[in-house]
Motif scaffolding. Structure first.
Motif, PDB file in Angstrom:
ATOM      1  N   VAL A  29     -37.377 105.152 -53.727  1.00 33.01           N
ATOM      2  CA  VAL A  29     -37.579 105.421 -52.175  1.00 33.01           C
ATOM      3  C   VAL A  29     -38.259 103.904 -51.864  1.00 33.01           C
ATOM      4  N   ARG A  41     -40.804 106.010 -57.002  1.00 30.78           N
ATOM      5  CA  ARG A  41     -40.216 106.814 -57.839  1.00 30.78           C
ATOM      6  C   ARG A  41     -40.511 108.150 -57.234  1.00 30.78           C
ATOM      7  N   GLU A  42     -39.699 108.597 -56.651  1.00 27.62           N
ATOM      8  CA  GLU A  42     -39.710 110.144 -56.220  1.00 27.62           C
ATOM      9  C   GLU A  42     -38.676 111.138 -57.353  1.00 27.62           C
ATOM     10  N   ASP A  43     -39.516 111.956 -57.967  1.00 30.45           N
ATOM     11  CA  ASP A  43     -38.919 112.751 -58.889  1.00 30.45           C
ATOM     12  C   ASP A  43     -39.207 114.206 -58.819  1.00 30.45           C
ATOM     13  N   GLY A  46     -44.530 115.108 -57.268  1.00 28.87           N
ATOM     14  CA  GLY A  46     -45.531 114.815 -56.453  1.00 28.87           C
ATOM     15  C   GLY A  46     -46.531 115.997 -56.519  1.00 28.87           C
ATOM     16  N   ALA A 109     -49.827 108.080 -59.559  1.00 29.20           N
ATOM     17  CA  ALA A 109     -48.622 107.720 -59.010  1.00 29.20           C
ATOM     18  C   ALA A 109     -48.182 106.271 -58.878  1.00 29.20           C
ATOM     19  N   GLU A 111     -46.932 102.656 -57.989  1.00 28.88           N
ATOM     20  CA  GLU A 111     -45.769 101.899 -57.014  1.00 28.88           C
ATOM     21  C   GLU A 111     -45.761 100.547 -57.268  1.00 28.88           C
TER      22      GLU A 111
END
Length: 228
Positions: A29, A41-43, A46, A109, A111
């Motif tokens: 994203v 990274r959106e997996d 979250g 997370a 980034e």
């Protein structure tokens, strides 16, 4: 990569869109910021990361309570036979508490921030409170290349790597399906090397005992001029 609308008053897009990443369901994203953009990274993990941070924080507190309990609880003995054991346990619990507390404070997370104003690529960690902690800063001028490396195995995942510095140190930014990593590469290469006269195709390095022919790639898609 699909770009989200830029909210200049907030420095980020509140409804980002991403590039779907193959069979694993993940995506990268892009979040627009006032100084550039972030790649996340959106997996779908979250909420699990947030719960893990809470558990790690609780574990840190329990370690410190256990360390204090060795000396403060009623009936604690201070004889020479157990003094060394208690001191060793206290040190171990204290170090464990500090390590877990640091991990919870840092966040889980990861980034990648591309600062187009300062011409920097930054790797940061973000925790559940959205606080960031800096891990690495690399100037655009230090970056030699961004390349793809195909990993061996049944999953056939691909690394998106960054080569930088005088010694050619390699840093892995993301790991995922080749199609997804290749699309992220197009955006990064256009921003990190904006003055290149001709677009350079990503190098596909295969981790195998013998060379494997690269896969043909589609044409390079240029980013909108307003984002450069």
């Amino acid at each position: 990569m699909i770009l989200s609308s830029d909210q200049e008053n907030q420095g980020r897009s509140m409804a980002p869109s991403g590039t779907q990443g193959g069979s694993d369901g993940g995506m990268i994203v892009r979040l627009e910021r006032g100084w550039g953009y972030s790649l996340v990274r959106e997996d779908g993990l979250g909420r699990m990361r947030m719960r893990t941070e809470i558990v790690v924080r609780v574990g840190s507190v329990l370690c410190f309570l256990g360390m204090a309990g060795l000396w403060l609880l009623p009936g604690s003995t201070f004889s020479l036979t157990v003094l060394g054991i208690k001191a060793g346990l206290s040190i171990a619990l204290g170090l464990a508490g500090l390590g877990l507390g640091h991990l919870a404070e840092r966040g889980l997370a990861r980034e990648v921030q591309v600062d187009l104003q300062r011409e920097q690529l930054r790797l940061v960690w973000r925790n559940r409170k959205s606080d960031t902690r800096l891990q690495t800063v690399i100037g655009f001028a230090e970056i030699g290349s961004v390349f793809l490396r195909c990993l061996p195995g049944a999953g056939r995942l691909t690394q998106l790597n960054l080569r930088y510095g005088r010694t050619g140190e390699v840093l892995t930014l993301f790991v995922g399906p080749e199609r997804l990593m290749r699309e992220v590469w197009y955006d990064l290469n256009g921003d990190l090397h904006p003055d290149a006269s001709e677009p350079v195709q990503p190098t596909r390095v295969v981790a195998a005992s013998r060379p494997v022919a690269g896969t043909p790639v589609a044409g390079v898609r240029r980013l909108p001029g307003a984002l450069r």
